[in-house]
Design an enzyme around this catalytic site. Structure first.
Site, PDB file in Angstrom:
ATOM      1  N   GLU A  27      -0.037   3.494  10.124  1.00  8.77           N
ATOM      2  CA  GLU A  27      -1.497   3.458   9.869  1.00  8.77           C
ATOM      3  C   GLU A  27      -2.247   4.427  10.794  1.00  8.77           C
ATOM      4  O   GLU A  27      -3.313   4.131  11.317  1.00  8.77           O
ATOM      5  CB  GLU A  27      -2.039   2.032   9.936  1.00  8.77           C
ATOM      6  N   GLY A  65       6.925  14.007   2.342  1.00 12.65           N
ATOM      7  CA  GLY A  65       6.330  15.217   2.936  1.00 12.65           C
ATOM      8  C   GLY A  65       4.874  15.043   3.334  1.00 12.65           C
ATOM      9  O   GLY A  65       4.203  16.024   3.654  1.00 12.65           O
ATOM     10  N   PHE A  87       0.881  -1.170   0.000  1.00  9.31           N
ATOM     11  CA  PHE A  87       0.000   0.000   0.000  1.00  9.31           C
ATOM     12  C   PHE A  87       0.918   1.218   0.000  1.00  9.31           C
ATOM     13  O   PHE A  87       1.757   1.352   0.899  1.00  9.31           O
ATOM     14  CB  PHE A  87      -0.836  -0.057   1.278  1.00  9.31           C
ATOM     15  N   GLY A 125       2.502  12.325   5.580  1.00  9.88           N
ATOM     16  CA  GLY A 125       2.224  11.104   6.342  1.00  9.88           C
ATOM     17  C   GLY A 125       0.839  11.209   6.963  1.00  9.88           C
ATOM     18  O   GLY A 125      -0.156  10.826   6.362  1.00  9.88           O
TER      19      GLY A 125
HETATM   20  C1  LIG Z   1       7.912   0.716   9.657  1.00 11.08           C
HETATM   21  C2  LIG Z   1       6.927   1.570   8.921  1.00 11.08           C
HETATM   22  C3  LIG Z   1       6.149   1.006   7.927  1.00 11.08           C
HETATM   23  C4  LIG Z   1       5.237   1.797   7.213  1.00 11.08           C
HETATM   24  N1  LIG Z   1       4.525   1.230   6.187  1.00 11.08           N
HETATM   25  C5  LIG Z   1       3.765   2.032   5.376  1.00 11.08           C
HETATM   26  C6  LIG Z   1       3.156   1.493   4.196  1.00 11.08           C
HETATM   27  O1  LIG Z   1       3.244   0.293   3.903  1.00 11.08           O
HETATM   28  N2  LIG Z   1       2.476   2.333   3.388  1.00 11.08           N
HETATM   29  C7  LIG Z   1       2.332   3.666   3.657  1.00 11.08           C
HETATM   30  O2  LIG Z   1       1.698   4.364   2.893  1.00 11.08           O
HETATM   31  N3  LIG Z   1       2.913   4.207   4.783  1.00 11.08           N
HETATM   32  C8  LIG Z   1       3.622   3.431   5.631  1.00 11.08           C
HETATM   33  N4  LIG Z   1       4.245   3.954   6.748  1.00 11.08           N
HETATM   34  C9  LIG Z   1       4.123   5.396   7.001  1.00 11.08           C
HETATM   35  C10 LIG Z   1       3.294   5.757   8.220  1.00 11.08           C
HETATM   36  O3  LIG Z   1       1.950   5.381   8.065  1.00 11.08           O
HETATM   37  C11 LIG Z   1       3.471   7.264   8.473  1.00 11.08           C
HETATM   38  O4  LIG Z   1       4.833   7.443   8.794  1.00 11.08           O
HETATM   39  C12 LIG Z   1       2.587   7.748   9.592  1.00 11.08           C
HETATM   40  O5  LIG Z   1       1.266   7.867   9.099  1.00 11.08           O
HETATM   41  C13 LIG Z   1       3.047   9.091  10.188  1.00 11.08           C
HETATM   42  O6  LIG Z   1       3.373  10.019   9.210  1.00 11.08           O
HETATM   43  P1  LIG Z   1       4.744  10.870   9.320  1.00 11.08           P
HETATM   44  O7  LIG Z   1       5.834   9.903   9.586  1.00 11.08           O
HETATM   45  O8  LIG Z   1       4.835  11.688   8.089  1.00 11.08           O
HETATM   46  O9  LIG Z   1       4.574  11.779  10.595  1.00 11.08           O
HETATM   47  P2  LIG Z   1       3.982  13.265  10.608  1.00 11.08           P
HETATM   48  O10 LIG Z   1       2.663  13.297   9.936  1.00 11.08           O
HETATM   49  O11 LIG Z   1       5.015  14.209  10.142  1.00 11.08           O
HETATM   50  O12 LIG Z   1       3.766  13.480  12.171  1.00 11.08           O
HETATM   51  C14 LIG Z   1       4.841  13.793  13.075  1.00 11.08           C
HETATM   52  C15 LIG Z   1       4.260  13.918  14.480  1.00 11.08           C
HETATM   53  O13 LIG Z   1       3.315  14.990  14.523  1.00 11.08           O
HETATM   54  C16 LIG Z   1       2.042  14.516  14.943  1.00 11.08           C
HETATM   55  N5  LIG Z   1       1.015  15.251  14.209  1.00 11.08           N
HETATM   56  C17 LIG Z   1       0.918  15.424  12.858  1.00 11.08           C
HETATM   57  N6  LIG Z   1      -0.160  16.176  12.553  1.00 11.08           N
HETATM   58  C18 LIG Z   1      -0.773  16.474  13.736  1.00 11.08           C
HETATM   59  C19 LIG Z   1      -1.948  17.213  14.107  1.00 11.08           C
HETATM   60  N7  LIG Z   1      -2.741  17.780  13.187  1.00 11.08           N
HETATM   61  N8  LIG Z   1      -2.245  17.346  15.407  1.00 11.08           N
HETATM   62  C20 LIG Z   1      -1.460  16.758  16.357  1.00 11.08           C
HETATM   63  N9  LIG Z   1      -0.349  16.047  16.081  1.00 11.08           N
HETATM   64  C21 LIG Z   1      -0.008  15.900  14.792  1.00 11.08           C
HETATM   65  C22 LIG Z   1       2.047  13.032  14.621  1.00 11.08           C
HETATM   66  O14 LIG Z   1       1.115  12.328  15.434  1.00 11.08           O
HETATM   67  C23 LIG Z   1       3.484  12.681  14.932  1.00 11.08           C
HETATM   68  O15 LIG Z   1       3.633  12.510  16.322  1.00 11.08           O
HETATM   69  C24 LIG Z   1       5.106   3.173   7.513  1.00 11.08           C
HETATM   70  C25 LIG Z   1       5.887   3.731   8.538  1.00 11.08           C
HETATM   71  C26 LIG Z   1       6.788   2.958   9.235  1.00 11.08           C
HETATM   72  C27 LIG Z   1       7.632   3.598  10.301  1.00 11.08           C
END
Ligand SMILES: Cc1cc2nc3c(=O)[nH]c(=O)nc-3n(C[C@H](O)[C@H](O)[C@H](O)COP(=O)(O)OP(=O)(O)OC[C@H]3O[C@@H](n4cnc5c(N)ncnc54)[C@H](O)[C@@H]3O)c2cc1C
Length: 381
Positions: free
Chosen positions: A364, A129, A123, A131
């Protein structure tokens, strides 16, 4: 209210437990140390029907209900969280949405071969930039005749290198933002598709993760899933359902860590007693067991609601994912504490559970995102 599992649900749990104990446990610690993907385990999981667990039998899957699927995920994660996530991604966020939103021809072409044991999928929503704020993704899909050209970078993609296909999201109309997002099936042999190097992760070392670079990646029109502009809706509804799977994985991690702590507490002596005879240790075990039970109830409640056909799953699946993933972290922390220094050693499985638990409150949908989903429903937003 009846809390009993059906005969069939019990049988599935037993079958997956046997598989996890006999086929996964023996090599799990070594694969973690070497960062080795469990290829042979996944092949055998395919033979057992664990790649398309909730896909109906007529589509090549095992036709399990969501409760059975959650029990299976718990059993897998109890032994090896890396194997659990490899299968969870294939089942919940790849094959299930393809089954839900694909045409009959797309179900035959994309779902049946994998669900019947032929391989895993992935997926691809997240970008470097984008998540939590997945609606702000930048990957573009420009229509050229009977195909689309995809350009952009997908980040943190589970089942990289091994996945046969990936459900990917890109903007067909960037002027509409998230409403201009469309879903596509992309495959590694497509021109313009390239995996990045493996991510060096804290945990889940035996699961494969990397970026996917799309450079004029040519995707035929028949690989578009749903209508143009429907991608964000597909992504969000997929995640609403799949959070139950992450909750079940979290539960499995918590149970695995708790069982190790209980075992160790019965072996180690301090001050003339076994650890479990000290009330402080008993209290830790009691806290762990109580929280595990509460996480189990929330997870099974969400799974039951899905099986009952409830349409709005946001809050109930967010309750389960948020709580169970935080519990997995608290229990893994306490399990290491019960082990003392030995819990800090790679010789004992709790060290692996501790590292593997950490990502559960992140992927997720982070815990903060789960609280946003719950909060919005509470205040009627
Ligand atoms: C091992 C691993 C496997 C993964 N596998 C997949 C996959 O198969 N497919 C896929 O598509 N993705 C995958 N991911 C990605 C994962 O789903 C995202 O990393 C996750 O959704 C968080 O996004 P980000 O890392 O960009 O954090 P950010 O969105 O940058 O967030 C950083 C911090 O800020 C907080 N935050 C952000 N916005 C807000 C808000 N509005 N209010 C309060 N707090 C906030 C977050 O909770 C977090 O603590 C994977 C990640 C990992 C680590």
């Amino acid at each position: 209210m009846n809390f009993d599992l059906t005969e069939n649900q019990r049988m599935i749990r037993e079958m997956v437990r046997d598989f996890a104990e006999n086929e996964i446990r023996p090599g799990a610690a070594e694969r973690d140390k070497r960062g080795e993907f469990p290829a042979e385990v996944i092949r055998k999981a395919g033979e057992l029907g664990l790649l398309g667990m909730t896909i109906p039998e007529e589509g090549g899957g095992s036709g399990m209900d969501t409760v059975s699927y959650s029990l299976a995920m718990e059993e897998l994660a109890r032994v090896c969280p890396s194997t659990a996530v490899t299968l969870s991604v294939t089942n919940s966020v790849c094959l299930w949405p393809l089954w839900q939103h694909g045409t009959p021809a797309q179900r035959e072409k994309f779902v049946r071969p994998l669900a019947s044991g032929g391989g895993i999928g992935g997926f691809a929503l997240t970008e470097p930039g984008a998540g939590s704020d997945a609606g702000s993704l930048k990957t573009r899909a420009d229509k050229k005749g009977d195909r689309y050209l995809l350009n952009g970078t997908k980040a943190w993609i589970t089942n990289a290198f091994h996945g046969k296909l990936f459900l990917a999201f890109a903007l067909t109309d960037p002027s509409k933002g998230a409403k201009g997002m469309t879903a596509f099936v992309i495959t590694p042999e497509m021109k313009g598709f390239r995996f990045g190097p493996p991510e060096e992760k804290m945990g889940l070392k035996a699961s494969a993760t990397s970026q996917i670079f799309l450079e004029d990646c040519e995707v035929p029109e028949e690989n578009r899933i749903g209508e143009e502009g429907n991608g964000y809706r597909i992504a969000l509804s997929t995640l609403d359902g799949s959070r139950v799977s992450i909750a079940a994985q979290s539960l499995g991690v918590a149970v695995g860590a708790y069982e190790e702590a209980l075992k160790y507490a019965k072996q180690r002596r301090t001050f003339g007693k076994f650890l479990h005879e000290h009330q402080a240790i008993q209290f830790m075990l009691a806290d762990m067991a109580t929280e595990i039970e509460a996480a189990r109830l929330l997870t099974l409640q969400a799974a039951c609601r899905i099986d009952a056909g409830q349409e709005r799953l946001g809050k109930v699946s967010a309750f389960a994912k948020y709580y169970a993933s935080e519990v997995a972290n608290r229990v893994a922390y306490q399990a290491v504490q019960v082990h003392g220094s030995y819990g800090y050693s790679r010789e004992y499985p709790v060290e692996r559970f501790y590292r593997d638990a950490r990502v559960l409150t992140i992927y997720e949908g982070t815990s903060e995102v789960q609280k946003m989903v719950i909060g919005r429903e509470l205040v009627g937003g």
